[in-house]
Design an enzyme around this catalytic site. Structure first.
Site, short mmCIF file in Angstrom:
data_model
loop_
_atom_site.label_atom_id
_atom_site.label_comp_id
_atom_site.label_asym_id
_atom_site.label_seq_id
_atom_site.Cartn_x
_atom_site.Cartn_y
_atom_site.Cartn_z
CE LYS A 190 -1.85 2.81 2.05
NZ LYS A 190 -1.58 4.23 1.75
CD GLU A 266 12.94 3.69 8.74
OE1 GLU A 266 13.10 4.51 9.66
OE2 GLU A 266 12.84 4.01 7.55
CB CYS A 299 13.32 8.80 8.62
SG CYS A 299 14.00 7.48 7.62
CD GLU A 398 10.74 12.44 11.30
OE1 GLU A 398 9.59 11.99 11.47
OE2 GLU A 398 11.66 11.77 10.81
P1 NAD Z 1 2.09 8.72 7.73
O1 NAD Z 1 2.79 7.89 8.70
O2 NAD Z 1 0.74 9.18 8.09
O3 NAD Z 1 1.96 7.96 6.33
C1 NAD Z 1 2.86 6.96 5.87
C2 NAD Z 1 2.07 5.85 5.20
O4 NAD Z 1 1.17 5.28 6.14
C3 NAD Z 1 1.19 6.27 4.02
O5 NAD Z 1 1.21 5.23 3.05
C4 NAD Z 1 -0.19 6.36 4.62
O6 NAD Z 1 -1.22 6.16 3.67
C5 NAD Z 1 -0.15 5.21 5.59
N1 NAD Z 1 -1.09 5.29 6.70
C6 NAD Z 1 -1.53 6.39 7.35
N2 NAD Z 1 -2.36 6.04 8.35
C7 NAD Z 1 -2.45 4.69 8.33
C8 NAD Z 1 -3.14 3.73 9.12
N3 NAD Z 1 -3.90 4.12 10.14
N4 NAD Z 1 -2.99 2.42 8.83
C9 NAD Z 1 -2.19 2.02 7.82
N5 NAD Z 1 -1.52 2.88 7.03
C10 NAD Z 1 -1.64 4.20 7.28
O7 NAD Z 1 2.99 9.93 7.38
P2 NAD Z 1 2.53 11.31 6.71
O8 NAD Z 1 1.32 11.90 7.37
O9 NAD Z 1 2.48 11.13 5.26
O10 NAD Z 1 3.75 12.20 7.16
C11 NAD Z 1 3.73 12.75 8.46
C12 NAD Z 1 5.05 12.69 9.11
O11 NAD Z 1 5.58 11.36 9.05
C13 NAD Z 1 6.12 13.50 8.46
O12 NAD Z 1 6.08 14.84 8.83
C14 NAD Z 1 7.35 12.82 8.94
O13 NAD Z 1 7.72 13.30 10.20
C15 NAD Z 1 6.97 11.40 9.08
N6 NAD Z 1 7.48 10.54 8.01
C16 NAD Z 1 8.52 9.71 8.30
C17 NAD Z 1 9.01 8.88 7.33
C18 NAD Z 1 10.14 7.95 7.60
O14 NAD Z 1 10.74 7.43 6.66
N7 NAD Z 1 10.47 7.66 8.83
C19 NAD Z 1 8.47 8.91 6.06
C20 NAD Z 1 7.40 9.76 5.79
C21 NAD Z 1 6.91 10.56 6.79
#
Ligand code: NAD
Length: 494
Positions: A190, A266, A299, A398
């Site tokens: 996904k 991660e 990250c 972050e």
């Molecule tokens: P997020 O964690 O909400 O999204 C990441 C993924 O998770 C997306 O594919 C999203 O569709 C999915 N997702 C969201 N809610 C979910 C749920 N309840 N169940 C299953 N999947 C779900 O991240 P975001 O809102 O896109 O970004 C927010 C913050 O996340 C950023 O500001 C950053 O700090 C952090 N981030 C970290 C990384 C990393 O590599 N560690 C990567 C992207 C974002």
């Protein structure tokens, strides 16, 4: 927008791969894929529903339970080799597509966004299938009065839900799917709604150019995060492999508890760079430009720069010059290190953090807003705060933007204390003229990775992950391979 061809052209894939077939959403709905550098709609992709997700999970379960995918090691190696060839045949299309949908500078597609993972993320686990010890013997046992033979057997876990973020989507996907398939699991991928096409392309290549059986690999795109949450809730899924925010990672653990999901998480980071008082500042400090690469959307980027008080003014002067000269703008320009934030929402988050930094008393010396040179696209200027106290919000949370905090420290003990004073533990950088001193400091930081004097640890053979709230488990390497396996203990008499 671009006067910097020639990347592309590419043909995106709108459809999802479910049970071996390329399909539209069951509702017929699609959503827009937007170029964050121009705010223009690039095209559409299937807007998968919960029903689509349900079918994909069913297909993955069926492929795991009713084919020999999990036990036919040779066949899996053959399939992964086919996939490698297929991906390489579309490398230039992938590059252009990633630049457009991710807003990544094309420069980074020659490293972590594309070429590094393409080199080994599938190949390393595929090759490891042949040398991995799938079974090992234990000494005979006599506890029951007769001789018991014993062995340990490694078996695939089952169905894995792989949820991927938008910042390095192909890199994260490849490093998840390679080990997941090599170990004999089946998967539903996904992708993030912001960056769906690299995942649907992977689905098409698997469906059309490999012998991977129907249902082994499925991809569901959706604009609704809760469609992805079905993976966590469904008892047919054995494990969640998630990369993204710590907040979502915690939610996956909480919601997954009802079915005792295995989790690989991660998550976020707030890594420190410790610059020792004996370090060569001219060598060490320009490397902070790397922390602004891809507009800080990584990250493990080192965003807390710890400078010794004894050389603070000298360090700040160099850092200011570095940050004022970071090339950014059009991601297609091969000279740019920084493109836009992924979305308007993400830009708003970053700008709010900058305001908080100012309000809490940090001293803003470079950037701090939207660049006048970029009227379109979700850009934020490279931004430098100095005189930051580690307790401030901008040093603790972050930001995921091109925002660096300079924090002064007294001596090595103080630097170690500050670096460890974080809920995160993903990485650290240390610079010193003495390798011993640098290594000793790195050993005392509670983080899953450490770079001393600019050394690189990244690779498909390298187990990557976080301490503390930066995650659970490891991606890649022997540790990552094992993480996707169950352990069966066997005792028998002859
Ligand atoms: P997020 O964690 O909400 O999204 C990441 C993924 O998770 C997306 O594919 C999203 O569709 C999915 N997702 C969201 N809610 C979910 C749920 N309840 N169940 C299953 N999947 C779900 O991240 P975001 O809102 O896109 O970004 C927010 C913050 O996340 C950023 O500001 C950053 O700090 C952090 N981030 C970290 C990384 C990393 O590599 N560690 C990567 C992207 C974002």
């Amino acid at each position: 927008m671009s006067e910097f061809p020639p990347i592309g052209p590419y043909t995106p894939e709108k459809r999802m791969l479910i049970d071996g077939k390329l399909v539209n959403s069951s509702t017929g709905a699609e959503f827009d894929n937007i170029n964050p550098a121009t705010e223009e709609v690039l095209g559409q992709v299937a807007d998968g529903s919960k029903e689509d997700m349900n079918r994909a999970i069913g297909a993955a379960r069926n492929a795991f339970d009713n084919t020999d995918w999990s036990t036919n090691h040779k066949f899996r190696k053959h399939c992964l080799d086919q996939l490698q060839v297929a991906l390489e045949s579309e490398k230039e299309q992938l590059r252009a597509e990633l630049v457009d949908e991710v807003g990544t500078p094309v420069m980074l597609t020659y490293s972590a966004q594309l070429e590094w993972p393409l080199e080994d993320a599938f190949r390393w686990p595929a090759n490891y299938i042949g040398s991995f010890e799938w079974e090992r013997s234990l000494p005979d046992d006599m506890k029951l009065g007769s001789v018991s033979k014993r062995k340990v057997r490694k078996e695939a876990l089952g169905v894995i839900g792989a949820v991927v973020p938008w910042n390095f989507p192909f890199e994260v996907t490849a490093n998840k799917i390679g080990p997941i398939l090599a170990t004999g699991n089946t998967v539903v991928l996904k992708p993030a709604p912001d960056t769906p096409w690299n995942a649907t392309r992977l689905g098409r290549l698997i469906g059309e150019q490999t012998d991977i059986p129907a249902g082994v690999f499925n991809v569901v795109t959706s604009s609704d995060h809760l469609v992805g949450e079905e993976l966590t809730l469904d008892p047919r899924v054995d494990m969640m492999s998630f990369t993204g925010s710590t907040r979502t990672g915690m939610r996956i653990m909480e919601k997954g508890a009802a079915t005792l999901k295995r989790v690989f998480l991660e998550l976020g980071g707030k890594s420190a760079m410790i610059v020792c008082d004996d370090a060569d500042f001219a060598l060490a400090l320009p490397s902070v430009a790397g922390s602004c690469s891809h507009a800080g959307q990584g990250c493990v980027l080192q965003t807390r720069i710890l400078l010794p008080r004894s050389r603070y003014a000298e360090g700040v002067a160099i850092l200011t010059a570095v940050m004022q000269n970071i090339p950014y703008g059009d991601p297609r320009n091969p000279g740019n290190l920084m493109g836009p934030q992924i979305s308007q929402l993400q830009r708003t988050r970053v700008l709010e953090y900058i305001e908080k930094g100012k309000a809490e008393g940090a001293n803003l010396v470079v950037g701090g807003g939207r660049p006048a040179s970029q009227p379109k696209g979700w850009f934020v200027e490279p931004t430098l705060f100095i005189d930051v106290d580690n307790s401030m919000t901008i040093a603790q949370e972050e930001i995921f933007g091109p925002v660096l905090c300079v924090i002064p420290y007294d001596d090595d003990e103080d630097a170690i204390r500050i670096a460890n004073d974080s809920k995160y533990g993903l990485g650290v950088g240390v610079w010193s003229a003495s390798l011993d001193r640098g290594m000793n400091i790195a050993n005392r930081i509670r983080s899953g990775s450490a770079s001393v004097n600019g050394g690189n640890w990244y690779g498909a053979d390298a187990p990557y992950g976080g301490y503390k709230t930066s995650g659970i488990g490891r991606q890649n390497g022997i540790e990552g391979f094992n993480q996707h396996l169950e352990t069966k203990l066997m005792g028998w008499t002859e």
